[in-house]
Write a protein that holds these residues in place. Structure first.
Motif, PDB file in Angstrom:
ATOM      1  N   VAL A 179       0.735  -1.104   0.058  1.00 46.05           N
ATOM      2  CA  VAL A 179       0.062   0.044   0.053  1.00 46.05           C
ATOM      3  C   VAL A 179       0.790   1.232  -0.146  1.00 46.05           C
ATOM      4  CG1 VAL A 179      -1.497   1.273   1.277  1.00 46.05           C
ATOM      5  CG2 VAL A 179      -2.094  -1.245   0.935  1.00 46.05           C
ATOM      6  N   LEU A 180       1.837   1.401   0.953  1.00 52.08           N
ATOM      7  CA  LEU A 180       2.895   2.406   0.985  1.00 52.08           C
ATOM      8  C   LEU A 180       3.584   2.568  -0.345  1.00 52.08           C
ATOM      9  CD1 LEU A 180       3.910   2.423   4.700  1.00 52.08           C
ATOM     10  CD2 LEU A 180       2.224   3.822   3.675  1.00 52.08           C
ATOM     11  N   HIS A 181       4.012   1.500  -0.928  1.00 49.81           N
ATOM     12  CA  HIS A 181       4.812   1.564  -2.030  1.00 49.81           C
ATOM     13  C   HIS A 181       3.856   2.241  -3.037  1.00 49.81           C
ATOM     14  CE1 HIS A 181       7.527   0.393  -5.460  1.00 49.81           C
ATOM     15  NE2 HIS A 181       6.561  -0.071  -6.042  1.00 49.81           N
ATOM     16  N   HIS A 182       2.646   1.705  -3.354  1.00 49.93           N
ATOM     17  CA  HIS A 182       1.861   2.387  -4.416  1.00 49.93           C
ATOM     18  C   HIS A 182       1.580   3.689  -4.029  1.00 49.93           C
ATOM     19  CE1 HIS A 182       1.432  -1.696  -6.614  1.00 49.93           C
ATOM     20  NE2 HIS A 182       0.940  -1.952  -5.602  1.00 49.93           N
ATOM     21  N   GLN A 183       1.643   4.053  -2.996  1.00 50.59           N
ATOM     22  CA  GLN A 183       1.479   5.657  -2.857  1.00 50.59           C
ATOM     23  C   GLN A 183       2.728   6.398  -2.704  1.00 50.59           C
ATOM     24  OE1 GLN A 183      -0.777   5.966   0.832  1.00 50.59           O
ATOM     25  NE2 GLN A 183      -2.583   4.977   0.326  1.00 50.59           N
ATOM     26  N   GLY A 215      12.031   5.533  15.396  1.00 46.08           N
ATOM     27  CA  GLY A 215      12.818   6.170  14.116  1.00 46.08           C
ATOM     28  C   GLY A 215      12.499   7.268  13.784  1.00 46.08           C
ATOM     29  N   GLN A 216      11.477   7.991  14.353  1.00 50.14           N
ATOM     30  CA  GLN A 216      10.844   9.182  13.762  1.00 50.14           C
ATOM     31  C   GLN A 216      11.857  10.411  13.560  1.00 50.14           C
ATOM     32  OE1 GLN A 216       7.618  10.283  16.301  1.00 50.14           O
ATOM     33  NE2 GLN A 216       7.898  12.760  15.353  1.00 50.14           N
ATOM     34  N   LEU A 217      12.880  10.416  14.357  1.00 45.87           N
ATOM     35  CA  LEU A 217      13.869  11.498  14.217  1.00 45.87           C
ATOM     36  C   LEU A 217      14.692  11.156  13.129  1.00 45.87           C
ATOM     37  CD1 LEU A 217      15.019  14.148  15.570  1.00 45.87           C
ATOM     38  CD2 LEU A 217      16.723  12.654  16.759  1.00 45.87           C
ATOM     39  N   HIS A 218      15.155  10.014  12.738  1.00 43.66           N
ATOM     40  CA  HIS A 218      15.797   9.979  11.521  1.00 43.66           C
ATOM     41  C   HIS A 218      15.170  10.124  10.512  1.00 43.66           C
ATOM     42  CE1 HIS A 218      19.493   8.444  13.586  1.00 43.66           C
ATOM     43  NE2 HIS A 218      18.715   7.991  14.352  1.00 43.66           N
ATOM     44  N   LEU A 219      13.867   9.562  10.467  1.00 44.56           N
ATOM     45  CA  LEU A 219      12.730   9.760   9.306  1.00 44.56           C
ATOM     46  C   LEU A 219      12.564  11.181   9.030  1.00 44.56           C
ATOM     47  CD1 LEU A 219       9.984   7.188   9.858  1.00 44.56           C
ATOM     48  CD2 LEU A 219      11.745   7.102   8.416  1.00 44.56           C
ATOM     49  N   GLU A 220      12.862  12.123   9.991  1.00 43.81           N
ATOM     50  CA  GLU A 220      12.562  13.495   9.558  1.00 43.81           C
ATOM     51  C   GLU A 220      13.734  14.076   8.697  1.00 43.81           C
ATOM     52  OE1 GLU A 220      12.108  15.482  13.433  1.00 43.81           O
ATOM     53  OE2 GLU A 220      10.234  14.628  13.757  1.00 43.81           O
ATOM     54  N   ALA A 221      14.801  13.643   9.155  1.00 37.11           N
ATOM     55  CA  ALA A 221      16.195  13.953   8.471  1.00 37.11           C
ATOM     56  C   ALA A 221      15.964  13.239   6.698  1.00 37.11           C
ATOM     57  CB  ALA A 221      17.328  13.414   9.015  1.00 37.11           C
ATOM     58  N   PHE A 222      15.387  11.889   6.811  1.00 33.60           N
ATOM     59  CA  PHE A 222      15.475  11.313   5.527  1.00 33.60           C
ATOM     60  C   PHE A 222      14.343  11.892   4.431  1.00 33.60           C
ATOM     61  CE2 PHE A 222      17.683   7.504   6.924  1.00 33.60           C
ATOM     62  CZ  PHE A 222      18.310   7.082   6.025  1.00 33.60           C
ATOM     63  N   SER A 223      13.223  12.659   5.275  1.00 33.14           N
ATOM     64  CA  SER A 223      12.353  12.972   4.576  1.00 33.14           C
ATOM     65  C   SER A 223      12.551  14.394   3.864  1.00 33.14           C
ATOM     66  CB  SER A 223      10.835  13.474   5.098  1.00 33.14           C
ATOM     67  OG  SER A 223      11.381  14.597   6.440  1.00 33.14           O
ATOM     68  N   MET A 224      13.678  15.106   4.221  1.00 38.50           N
ATOM     69  CA  MET A 224      14.316  16.105   3.666  1.00 38.50           C
ATOM     70  C   MET A 224      15.120  16.019   2.445  1.00 38.50           C
ATOM     71  SD  MET A 224      13.275  18.770   5.521  1.00 38.50           S
ATOM     72  CE  MET A 224      11.725  17.928   5.654  1.00 38.50           C
ATOM     73  N   GLY A 225      15.305  14.582   2.261  1.00 38.19           N
ATOM     74  CA  GLY A 225      16.070  14.420   1.099  1.00 38.19           C
ATOM     75  C   GLY A 225      15.107  13.487   0.204  1.00 38.19           C
ATOM     76  N   LEU A 226      14.424  12.628   0.666  1.00 33.56           N
ATOM     77  CA  LEU A 226      13.915  11.578  -0.170  1.00 33.56           C
ATOM     78  C   LEU A 226      12.226  11.720  -0.257  1.00 33.56           C
ATOM     79  CD1 LEU A 226      15.711   8.515   1.182  1.00 33.56           C
ATOM     80  CD2 LEU A 226      16.007   9.561  -0.745  1.00 33.56           C
ATOM     81  N   GLY A 227      11.734  12.626   0.789  1.00 38.23           N
ATOM     82  CA  GLY A 227      10.251  13.044   0.656  1.00 38.23           C
ATOM     83  C   GLY A 227       9.361  11.914   1.211  1.00 38.23           C
ATOM     84  N   ARG A 228       8.656  11.066   0.934  1.00 38.90           N
ATOM     85  CA  ARG A 228       7.768  10.367   1.553  1.00 38.90           C
ATOM     86  C   ARG A 228       8.555   9.055   2.034  1.00 38.90           C
ATOM     87  NH1 ARG A 228       2.034   9.969  -1.697  1.00 38.90           N
ATOM     88  NH2 ARG A 228       1.137  12.140  -1.372  1.00 38.90           N
ATOM     89  N   VAL A 229       8.643   9.000   3.267  1.00 40.30           N
ATOM     90  CA  VAL A 229       9.508   7.900   4.002  1.00 40.30           C
ATOM     91  C   VAL A 229       8.557   7.081   4.823  1.00 40.30           C
ATOM     92  CG1 VAL A 229      11.570   8.615   3.130  1.00 40.30           C
ATOM     93  CG2 VAL A 229      10.763   9.251   5.421  1.00 40.30           C
ATOM     94  N   TYR A 230       9.201   5.911   5.259  1.00 35.95           N
ATOM     95  CA  TYR A 230       8.461   5.187   6.465  1.00 35.95           C
ATOM     96  C   TYR A 230       9.299   4.307   6.886  1.00 35.95           C
ATOM     97  CZ  TYR A 230       7.100   1.078   3.757  1.00 35.95           C
ATOM     98  OH  TYR A 230       7.169  -0.080   2.945  1.00 35.95           O
ATOM     99  N   CYS A 231       9.262   3.561   8.013  1.00 30.99           N
ATOM    100  CA  CYS A 231      10.130   2.517   8.419  1.00 30.99           C
ATOM    101  C   CYS A 231       9.108   1.466   9.420  1.00 30.99           C
ATOM    102  CB  CYS A 231      11.236   3.120   9.516  1.00 30.99           C
ATOM    103  SG  CYS A 231      10.896   3.577  11.136  1.00 30.99           S
ATOM    104  N   PHE A 232       9.734   0.298   9.764  1.00 28.02           N
ATOM    105  CA  PHE A 232       9.399  -0.698  10.217  1.00 28.02           C
ATOM    106  C   PHE A 232      10.207  -1.273  11.280  1.00 28.02           C
ATOM    107  CE2 PHE A 232       5.385  -1.002   8.243  1.00 28.02           C
ATOM    108  CZ  PHE A 232       4.984  -2.236   8.056  1.00 28.02           C
ATOM    109  N   GLY A 233      10.313  -0.706  12.482  1.00 27.96           N
ATOM    110  CA  GLY A 233      10.908  -1.062  13.600  1.00 27.96           C
ATOM    111  C   GLY A 233      12.430  -1.919  13.244  1.00 27.96           C
ATOM    112  N   PRO A 234      12.769  -2.723  14.160  1.00 29.60           N
ATOM    113  CA  PRO A 234      12.279  -2.771  15.640  1.00 29.60           C
ATOM    114  C   PRO A 234      12.654  -1.594  16.559  1.00 29.60           C
ATOM    115  CG  PRO A 234      14.049  -4.097  15.484  1.00 29.60           C
ATOM    116  CD  PRO A 234      13.922  -3.708  14.143  1.00 29.60           C
TER     117      PRO A 234
END
Length: 294
Positions: free
Chosen positions: A177-181, A261-280
């Protein structure tokens, strides 16, 4: 790739590759046998005995190989005139078999209105015996508390098997789902120096104090033996200093197992846009409740 090609050419020159292909057995997964098998097909399967029952000279064995939640029923003729190879192979739970036979439909009975396929064995080989007296998984239902004590075997139970398959399907669905979005899956660090949310207790990552301390003491004793420092020097202050250093900072700075992983995702979003992570993720809290999965 080049190494594989060279090895294949070397075998081909001496005919080794042809012999390997000719003697290499082909195994059928239990899932494929149950889902795509046809009556009359001759196949070879390998797996573990989940349960068994005996009626006169016939053994009925439920065999699993991890490919399916459902077991494949094996029919073994143990009459004196039958020749199956290891005719007296152990049928205790956990024993490992390789068996060749023919698929046939199970007889239709009052309790079995939808016949499935079963394998009538013609050649049997015992790959690994399992003593039933010491094997912890039996036919009865086991509690989650008991299964935690045998973590290397609990994946063979139907409960953990079903939970693992459900988690796989759910994760795969979320990824699709997230990949198609247009989202990109990012692997955030598991060891970090930041307390992302500040709402939970953290696991502190430290080194092995004994290893650091012993290395420091050995260095002091070596210098004393060489006469570089007086033999009256007490190594205890150095011992205490190394102990505290090893316990506090393995990487030179305080580090922890990540709680998010939220803090690192905020940094990744500044370069990759839509990002997400699965723990652990890890939290140093005694969460022994029904709302927490183990």
């Amino acid at each position: 790739m080049l190494a594989r090609t060279a090895l294949w050419m070397a075998f081909s020159k001496v005919g080794g590759a042809k012999r390997m292909l000719a003697t290499e057995p082909r195994y059928c997964l239990v899932e494929n046998a149950l889902r795509h098998g046809k009556e009359g097909d001759e196949i070879t399967v390998k797996g573990w005995v989940r349960s068994s029952r005996k009626q006169k000279n016939i053994n009925f064995v439920n065999l699993v190989d991890g490919s399916s939640q459902q077991a494949l029923q094996i029919v073994i003729d143990q009459s004196p005139e039958a020749s199956l190879g290891d005719t007296h192979a152990s049928t205790s739970n956990g024993s490992c078999w390789e068996i060749t036979g023919t698929l046939k439909k199970t007889p239709e009975t009052e309790s079995n209105k939808t016949p499935s396929l079963e394998l009538h064995g013609s050649r049997l080989r015992l790959l690994g015996d399992c003593p039933g007296a010491t094997y912890p998984l039996q036919k009865r239902k086991h509690s989650p508390e008991f299964l935690r004590t045998i973590g290397h075997l609990r994946c063979r139970t139907r409960t953990i098997n079903a939970v693992s398959r459900m988690r796989h399907v759910l994760q795969l669905s979320v990824h699709q789902v997230l990949h198609h979005q247009g989202f990109l899956n990012v692997h955030t660090p598991l060891i970090t120096g930041s307390d992302c949310e500040g709402a939970g207790e953290l696991f502190h990552v430290v080194g092995d104090p004994n290893k650091v301390v012993n290395t420091a003491i050995d260095a002091i004793k070596q210098k004393q033996a060489e006469g570089k420092i007086p033999s009256t020097v007490d190594p205890m202050p150095k011992w205490n200093s190394c102990w505290d250093k090893a316990r506090s900072n393995f990487f030179g700075v305080p580090t922890f197992l990540t709680v998010s992983g939220q803090l690192h995702l905020e940094a990744f979003s500044m370069g990759l846009g839509r990002v997400y992570c699965f723990g652990p993720t890890f939290r140093a809290e005694p969460s022994h409740t029904t709302q927490h999965l183990a």
